[in-house]
Design a protein around this motif. Structure first.
Motif, PDB file in Angstrom:
ATOM      1  N   VAL A 239       0.956  -1.208  -0.029  1.00  0.00           N
ATOM      2  CA  VAL A 239      -0.008   0.035   0.025  1.00  0.00           C
ATOM      3  C   VAL A 239       0.901   1.097  -0.152  1.00  0.00           C
ATOM      4  O   VAL A 239       1.784   1.313   1.005  1.00  0.00           O
ATOM      5  N   PHE A 240       0.707   2.044  -1.116  1.00  0.00           N
ATOM      6  CA  PHE A 240       1.440   3.433  -1.146  1.00  0.00           C
ATOM      7  C   PHE A 240       0.649   4.434  -0.607  1.00  0.00           C
ATOM      8  O   PHE A 240      -0.336   4.690  -1.375  1.00  0.00           O
ATOM      9  N   LEU A 241       0.693   5.187   0.343  1.00  0.00           N
ATOM     10  CA  LEU A 241      -0.127   6.315   0.837  1.00  0.00           C
ATOM     11  C   LEU A 241       0.546   7.814   0.665  1.00  0.00           C
ATOM     12  O   LEU A 241       1.407   8.152   1.167  1.00  0.00           O
ATOM     13  N   ASP A 242       0.072   8.068  -0.753  1.00  0.00           N
ATOM     14  CA  ASP A 242       1.069   9.150  -1.209  1.00  0.00           C
ATOM     15  C   ASP A 242       0.046  10.485  -0.263  1.00  0.00           C
ATOM     16  O   ASP A 242      -1.045  10.537  -0.331  1.00  0.00           O
ATOM     17  N   GLU A 243       0.906  11.469  -0.243  1.00  0.00           N
ATOM     18  CA  GLU A 243       0.126  12.712   0.393  1.00  0.00           C
ATOM     19  C   GLU A 243      -0.329  12.508   1.640  1.00  0.00           C
ATOM     20  O   GLU A 243      -1.372  12.727   2.271  1.00  0.00           O
ATOM     21  N   ILE A 244       0.505  11.602   2.608  1.00  0.00           N
ATOM     22  CA  ILE A 244      -0.077  11.161   3.877  1.00  0.00           C
ATOM     23  C   ILE A 244      -0.395  12.339   4.780  1.00  0.00           C
ATOM     24  O   ILE A 244      -1.341  12.391   5.701  1.00  0.00           O
ATOM     25  N   GLY A 245       0.099  13.429   4.726  1.00  0.00           N
ATOM     26  CA  GLY A 245       0.074  14.293   5.519  1.00  0.00           C
ATOM     27  C   GLY A 245      -1.089  15.041   5.428  1.00  0.00           C
ATOM     28  O   GLY A 245      -1.623  15.928   6.237  1.00  0.00           O
ATOM     29  N   GLU A 246      -2.112  14.721   4.168  1.00  0.00           N
ATOM     30  CA  GLU A 246      -3.248  15.273   4.148  1.00  0.00           C
ATOM     31  C   GLU A 246      -4.297  14.460   5.044  1.00  0.00           C
ATOM     32  O   GLU A 246      -5.553  14.880   5.033  1.00  0.00           O
ATOM     33  N   LEU A 247      -4.092  13.345   5.779  1.00  0.00           N
ATOM     34  CA  LEU A 247      -5.054  12.644   6.360  1.00  0.00           C
ATOM     35  C   LEU A 247      -5.584  13.405   7.437  1.00  0.00           C
ATOM     36  O   LEU A 247      -4.719  14.026   8.303  1.00  0.00           O
ATOM     37  N   SER A 248      -6.889  13.439   7.729  1.00  0.00           N
ATOM     38  CA  SER A 248      -7.447  13.942   8.947  1.00  0.00           C
ATOM     39  C   SER A 248      -7.273  13.201  10.026  1.00  0.00           C
ATOM     40  O   SER A 248      -6.768  12.135  10.101  1.00  0.00           O
ATOM     41  N   PRO A 249      -7.211  13.895  11.502  1.00  0.00           N
ATOM     42  CA  PRO A 249      -7.075  13.181  12.604  1.00  0.00           C
ATOM     43  C   PRO A 249      -7.836  12.019  12.779  1.00  0.00           C
ATOM     44  O   PRO A 249      -7.236  10.903  13.255  1.00  0.00           O
ATOM     45  N   HIS A 250      -9.077  11.772  12.351  1.00  0.00           N
ATOM     46  CA  HIS A 250      -9.789  10.639  12.342  1.00  0.00           C
ATOM     47  C   HIS A 250      -9.410   9.594  11.740  1.00  0.00           C
ATOM     48  O   HIS A 250      -9.144   8.292  12.023  1.00  0.00           O
ATOM     49  N   THR A 251      -8.907   9.664  10.316  1.00  0.00           N
ATOM     50  CA  THR A 251      -8.457   8.763   9.596  1.00  0.00           C
ATOM     51  C   THR A 251      -7.042   8.177   9.933  1.00  0.00           C
ATOM     52  O   THR A 251      -6.659   7.118   9.958  1.00  0.00           O
ATOM     53  N   GLN A 252      -6.389   9.069  10.790  1.00  0.00           N
ATOM     54  CA  GLN A 252      -5.106   8.907  11.160  1.00  0.00           C
ATOM     55  C   GLN A 252      -5.049   7.666  12.173  1.00  0.00           C
ATOM     56  O   GLN A 252      -4.212   6.767  12.436  1.00  0.00           O
ATOM     57  N   VAL A 253      -6.064   7.759  13.105  1.00  0.00           N
ATOM     58  CA  VAL A 253      -6.385   6.972  14.335  1.00  0.00           C
ATOM     59  C   VAL A 253      -6.742   5.651  13.611  1.00  0.00           C
ATOM     60  O   VAL A 253      -6.060   4.585  13.941  1.00  0.00           O
ATOM     61  N   LYS A 254      -7.634   5.421  12.604  1.00  0.00           N
ATOM     62  CA  LYS A 254      -7.969   4.397  11.932  1.00  0.00           C
ATOM     63  C   LYS A 254      -6.558   3.520  11.218  1.00  0.00           C
ATOM     64  O   LYS A 254      -6.488   2.520  11.137  1.00  0.00           O
ATOM     65  N   LEU A 255      -5.818   4.538  10.689  1.00  0.00           N
ATOM     66  CA  LEU A 255      -4.653   3.926   9.826  1.00  0.00           C
ATOM     67  C   LEU A 255      -3.538   3.330  10.903  1.00  0.00           C
ATOM     68  O   LEU A 255      -2.876   2.390  10.672  1.00  0.00           O
TER      69      LEU A 255
END
Length: 458
Positions: A239-255
């Protein structure tokens, strides 16, 4: 949300179908004649079309061919009050997905539409996969460079490829972060497994969880069937997460949970799904600073930043420019069937001295335009997109010249070319910072991303 274009000259029929389909979770667009339908399709592409066979200004069967000529390749379901064997045969020969007899059986109509939409989504997924495979085959060759910077990066790729260690790739836009990610995957033990790219900056927040982890049927409005997410599709791969800095706090927790536990649930589901994936991430932002500012989770940062690869901007490895020019000029020459064998010293000097704010991506676009403009076997100074003061721009800085050069093309093609020029100039003016470019153009980031994808500026 899946979309359906309803084309029928009876207003009551259109409104009935709209109510039935919207209750089932579809978005609908209405047209009461062929002219209105064509106007809608010039700016929108539905997942399927419900088309009456007899319209006041066109024959439905013939209209299918008009849709194809417009580049609209979606399932068309014909509706007719004059069902005959001849009509059925004609409809299928013309490429209709199905046809329904009036008065309509609404249950049958709903099932037919759901099947057509699902088929269209599968076709799109196959096309996307084919594009990914083509891109993957091409990307190996794009990892070009003899500079010390690039040679050091090649060594790191060789060291980390066969492990499952998480890698964070950092660099300005256009430096080739995805190319490095694909090189790591292609040299790993997972090379024959999926490489799934997720652009964290292009997926709307309300769809992100479903895109990453999938959803169950009925999980939300429009979820008419079960859908696996990107992580599930990438099982045993990367899995390649491009532009990972754009993730919301909610999605960061899930990831973070997926990285720690290697498991998740689909949206609306209760079953725990375990996956074996390797994570590669990329960003053009300063994640450490984002952590200090409270915009990125510290625990997630240390999870993704196990090995760090920093890609230098092209201005810091100018010795690689001749190699890159040779590669992209040759590639563009093949694409446009041009016999280009070299580049003049004057043109090479300008390109080597240019600062390249858009990095390798910008160089690629300049090569493509130079090949199109060339009239001989070598790229000359006048073939380059130069402004009056010698700076590189797109379109020679002269809209009239661009239009003359493109004489014989449609207005739509000329407008698209000008739009691409404006976007590329704005990207250069803002050092390819998408947020600043979007602001300058009066767009949101996702609209800009969509335009950059449309014009091959990614």
């Amino acid at each position: 949300m899946s979309t359906v274009l309803i084309v029928d000259d009876e207003e009551g029929v259109c409104e009935l179908l709209r109510d039935v389909l919207e209750d089932a979770g579809f978005e609908t667009w209405l047209a009461y004649n062929a002219k209105d339908a064509i106007e809608i399709l010039e700016s929108k592409t539905p997942d399927t079309i419900l088309l009456d066979i007899r319209l006041p200004d066109a024959d439905g069967i013939q209209l299918i061919e008009e849709f194809k000529n417009m580049g609209i390749h979606v399932p068309v379901i014909l509706m007719t009050a004059f069902g005959t064997t001849e009509i059925a045969i004609q409809a299928m020969k013309q490429g209709a997905h199905d046809y329904l007899n009036k008065p309509l059986n609404l249950d049958e109509l709903l099932i037919t539409v759901q099947k057509a939409v699902k088929m269209q989504q599968l076709v799109s997924e196959v096309a996307t996969l084919r594009e990914e495979l083509d891109h993957e085959a091409d990307s190996v060759d794009n990892l070009i460079g003899q500079s010390r910077h690039m040679q050091d990066i090649f060594k790191v790729i060789g060291k980390v490829a066969d492990s499952d260690i998480t890698v964070l790739i950092q660099g300005e836009s256009g430096t080739g972060k995805e190319v490095v990610a694909r090189a790591i995957h292609n040299n790993s033990r997972r090379r024959n497994r999926p490489f799934i790219k997720i652009n964290c900056g292009s997926i709307p927040e309300h769809l992100m969880e479903s895109e990453l982890f999938g959803h169950e049927r009925g999980a939300f409005t429009g979820a008419i069937y079960q859908k696996p997410g990107k992580f599930e599709l990438a099982h045993n791969g990367t899995v390649f997460l491009d532009e990972i800095g754009e993730l919301s706090p909610h999605t960061q927790v899930k990831l973070l949970r997926v990285l720690q536990e290697k498991e998740f649930e689909r949206v609306g589901g209760t079953k725990c799904i375990k996956v074996d994936v390797r994570i590669l991430a990329a960003t053009n932002r300063n994640l450490k600073q984002m952590v200090e500012e409270g915009n990125f989770r510290e625990d997630l940062y240390y999870r993704v930043n196990v090995v760090n690869i920093k890609l230098p901007p092209l201005r810091e490895r100018k010795e690689d420019i001749p190699l890159l020019l040779n590669y992209y000029l040759s590639k563009s020459a093949r694409k446009y069937n041009k016999d280009i064998s070299g580049i003049s010293k004057e043109a090479m000097a300008v390109l080597k001295n240019y600062n390249w704010p858009g990095n390798v991506r910008e160089l690629k676009n300049v090569c493509e335009q130079a090949v199109v403009m060339s009239r001989g076997p070598a790229i000359l100074l006048e073939d380059l997109p130069l402004s009056g003061n010698g700076d590189l721009v797109l379109g020679n800085g002269n809209a009239n010249t661009s239009i003359i050069v493109n004489n014989g093309r449609t207005l739509k093609e000329i407008v698209a070319d000008v739009e691409k020029q404006v976007i590329l100039k704005a990207l250069n003016d803002n050092q390819w910072n998408r947020q600043e470019t979007a602001k300058a153009l009066g767009l949101n980031r996702r609209s800009l991303y969509a335009k950059m994808k449309e014009y091959n500026l990614l």
